[in-house]
Motif scaffolding. Structure first.
Motif, PDB file in Angstrom:
ATOM      1  N   VAL A 133       0.846  -1.192   0.000  1.00 33.26           N
ATOM      2  CA  VAL A 133       0.000   0.000   0.000  1.00 33.26           C
ATOM      3  C   VAL A 133       0.880   1.240   0.000  1.00 33.26           C
ATOM      4  O   VAL A 133       1.909   1.275   0.674  1.00 33.26           O
ATOM      5  CB  VAL A 133      -0.923  -0.004   1.250  1.00 33.26           C
ATOM      6  CG1 VAL A 133      -1.618   1.340   1.418  1.00 33.26           C
ATOM      7  CG2 VAL A 133      -1.945  -1.125   1.155  1.00 33.26           C
ATOM      8  N   LYS A 134       0.472   2.258  -0.786  1.00 33.14           N
ATOM      9  CA  LYS A 134       1.129   3.561  -0.720  1.00 33.14           C
ATOM     10  C   LYS A 134       0.267   4.441   0.163  1.00 33.14           C
ATOM     11  O   LYS A 134      -0.875   4.759  -0.206  1.00 33.14           O
ATOM     12  CB  LYS A 134       1.246   4.154  -2.140  1.00 33.14           C
ATOM     13  CG  LYS A 134       1.851   5.523  -2.122  1.00 33.14           C
ATOM     14  CD  LYS A 134       2.558   5.911  -3.394  1.00 33.14           C
ATOM     15  CE  LYS A 134       3.080   7.342  -3.215  1.00 33.14           C
ATOM     16  NZ  LYS A 134       3.522   7.633  -1.832  1.00 33.14           N
ATOM     17  N   PRO A 135       0.761   4.815   1.364  1.00 34.12           N
ATOM     18  CA  PRO A 135      -0.047   5.637   2.277  1.00 34.12           C
ATOM     19  C   PRO A 135      -0.368   6.984   1.636  1.00 34.12           C
ATOM     20  O   PRO A 135       0.461   7.557   0.919  1.00 34.12           O
ATOM     21  CB  PRO A 135       0.857   5.820   3.502  1.00 34.12           C
ATOM     22  CG  PRO A 135       1.972   4.849   3.353  1.00 34.12           C
ATOM     23  CD  PRO A 135       2.117   4.561   1.891  1.00 34.12           C
ATOM     24  N   ALA A 136      -1.592   7.481   1.874  1.00 31.61           N
ATOM     25  CA  ALA A 136      -2.004   8.769   1.324  1.00 31.61           C
ATOM     26  C   ALA A 136      -1.198   9.887   1.967  1.00 31.61           C
ATOM     27  O   ALA A 136      -0.985   9.906   3.180  1.00 31.61           O
ATOM     28  CB  ALA A 136      -3.484   8.985   1.594  1.00 31.61           C
ATOM     29  N   ILE A 149      -1.089  -0.973  -4.176  1.00 38.93           N
ATOM     30  CA  ILE A 149      -0.131  -0.960  -5.285  1.00 38.93           C
ATOM     31  C   ILE A 149       0.026  -2.353  -5.889  1.00 38.93           C
ATOM     32  O   ILE A 149       0.181  -2.515  -7.098  1.00 38.93           O
ATOM     33  CB  ILE A 149       1.243  -0.457  -4.759  1.00 38.93           C
ATOM     34  CG1 ILE A 149       1.131   0.977  -4.255  1.00 38.93           C
ATOM     35  CG2 ILE A 149       2.323  -0.587  -5.822  1.00 38.93           C
ATOM     36  CD1 ILE A 149       0.682   1.992  -5.297  1.00 38.93           C
ATOM     37  N   ALA A 150      -0.022  -3.397  -5.023  1.00 36.63           N
ATOM     38  CA  ALA A 150       0.156  -4.772  -5.496  1.00 36.63           C
ATOM     39  C   ALA A 150      -0.404  -5.729  -4.459  1.00 36.63           C
ATOM     40  O   ALA A 150      -0.374  -5.432  -3.266  1.00 36.63           O
ATOM     41  CB  ALA A 150       1.641  -5.061  -5.729  1.00 36.63           C
ATOM     42  N   VAL A 151      -0.925  -6.880  -4.920  1.00 39.45           N
ATOM     43  CA  VAL A 151      -1.463  -7.885  -3.998  1.00 39.45           C
ATOM     44  C   VAL A 151      -0.786  -9.228  -4.251  1.00 39.45           C
ATOM     45  O   VAL A 151      -0.377  -9.532  -5.374  1.00 39.45           O
ATOM     46  CB  VAL A 151      -2.999  -8.044  -4.139  1.00 39.45           C
ATOM     47  CG1 VAL A 151      -3.709  -6.732  -3.865  1.00 39.45           C
ATOM     48  CG2 VAL A 151      -3.385  -8.572  -5.506  1.00 39.45           C
ATOM     49  N   GLY A 152      -0.666 -10.041  -3.198  1.00 40.67           N
ATOM     50  CA  GLY A 152      -0.047 -11.361  -3.293  1.00 40.67           C
ATOM     51  C   GLY A 152      -0.988 -12.391  -3.891  1.00 40.67           C
ATOM     52  O   GLY A 152      -2.102 -12.070  -4.313  1.00 40.67           O
TER      53      GLY A 152
END
Lengths: 96, 96, 96, 96, 96, 96, 96
Positions: A13-16, A42-45
């Motif tokens: 996750v990219k924090p806001a 941003i990406a998931v496993g």
């Protein structure tokens, strides 16, 4: 960004940034015991390993704006930007 | 309200304001060890992930007036209103 | 009483008033480490969620006079009367 | 005695009075770290709930003389006699 | 000895007297953090309850000389002799 | 050596003497938080009991040179030699 | 390097030397609560044992550049080089 693939039931996750917080209208009270935070997935496993050997698809997707429990995540920096690796279970809700 | 979808076995609840508490007649004694709270379910997640990879439908629904254990929930504010994200297991009973 | 439906494996119990305790002849010694309490089952939930996605019927029924472990329950008041929400596993025995 | 039906994997035991202890010849050393106790099974529950929704029959029966770990049980008095509600897993052995 | 039947996954062991320890040649160092002990299996239970409701046969048998972790066992005396009730998982190895 | 059969998911290991450590080239830094140790597998149990009642074959074999976490093992002496009983999960890797 | 085969759900990782860290552009902030580390996977085990007795293939492969939680790993030295044995669940993400 450089390629990053979370392992298992993890999510990057990219924090806001502060100015972004107002986009969904969510405000986190300073008095909250377990303070949640907003960010973008941003990406998931590949998902949690089930007892039958299959993996359960993760319930959030790249680009989702999410509310997450900061506790338990791991911070890292990539090309000058801050990111977090979280467990799927640290994601509370999809917002926006 | 802005769209919010809880993840997994989570539920978003709007805690009852003080004047609303009397609607169902429930009174929470100040001396209670683990003080429950009343509120209305705003949104429910897709349910707990079972070992067979399916999700179990959550046992409460949008609009249900519920009694919940405040402990363990995460507070946030949206458009000036306070909400909580809870686990389904923090919901004690449906009232009213 | 106002309608109340416990969620999952929870049970609502009305604790016995002191004069009622003698009805089943049960006496709880003051010296007991984990002091049980007597009461009547008012409502039962849909039961514990099993790994196969079904719910296991709760082993006590409305109207049962029960002995329960007070520890872990949550007190609330409804129309001037005191009640507890307990987990099914806090119910020790059916008496009477 | 008044009717008492333990719930789930619980068992009601009547602890042996001191003069009864000698019947099976069991002596509990005062120095034992976790001191067991002897008694007679008065009633057994419907058994532990399995993941498939069935209940596993309890491995002791009414009338069995048993050795049990006192720790974890709940004491109560009925018609002047002392009893304990225990979990099946607190019963160590059948003796006599 | 008087009849004794351990319940579930429990085992009754007669701890080796000091002179017996040398029979299998096992010596337990006084400096060992978790000091094991040697003894003989006197009786075994019906085995651990599996999720399918069956019981798994215990992996040691009456008469086996075993090495066990003393921690967790419960001591009792029968006809002047000392015994322990252990969980199957406290048995480390069969020796001799 | 005298016959020794570990029970369940346990393994008996003979820790490497100091001069043997160099054989596989493994060196354990003194500063390591959880210091591993090298040794040779002497005997393996019948494996972990699965929920279906079968046992899962242990992933190391007699004669394997292994790296193991010393924490959790139980030391004993047999015919003047030191051994450890470990859980399979305490074995980190096979080396050499 | 000498042959090393991790057991079960374990992975051997060679931590990145300082000059290597910049290759993927990942920077770990000194202020991070649980500081992750970068490295290269050297060897993977046969995978976690499932309840059905099979093993789930590990989600990272030899040669993968990974971000891992240093906490919980076990350090060792082989031919003058430092390595870590980690659990698969300590690997956060594949990078680069």
């Amino acid at each position: 960004m450089a390629n990053i693939r979370p392992v298992g039931d993890r999510v990057v996750v990219k924090p806001a940034a502060k100015e972004e917080v107002t986009k969904s209208g969510i405000v986190i009270p300073d008095t909250a015991k377990e303070k949640p935070q907003e960010g973008v997935v941003i990406a998931v496993g590949s998902g949690r390993l089930l007892d039958n050997g299959e993996r359960a698809a993760i319930d959030v997707h790249e680009g989702d704006r999410v509310l997450f429990a900061k506790y338990g995540g791991t911070e890292f920096k990539l090309e000058g930007e801050e990111y977090l690796v979280l467990k799927e279970s640290d994601i509370l809700a999809i917002v926006g």
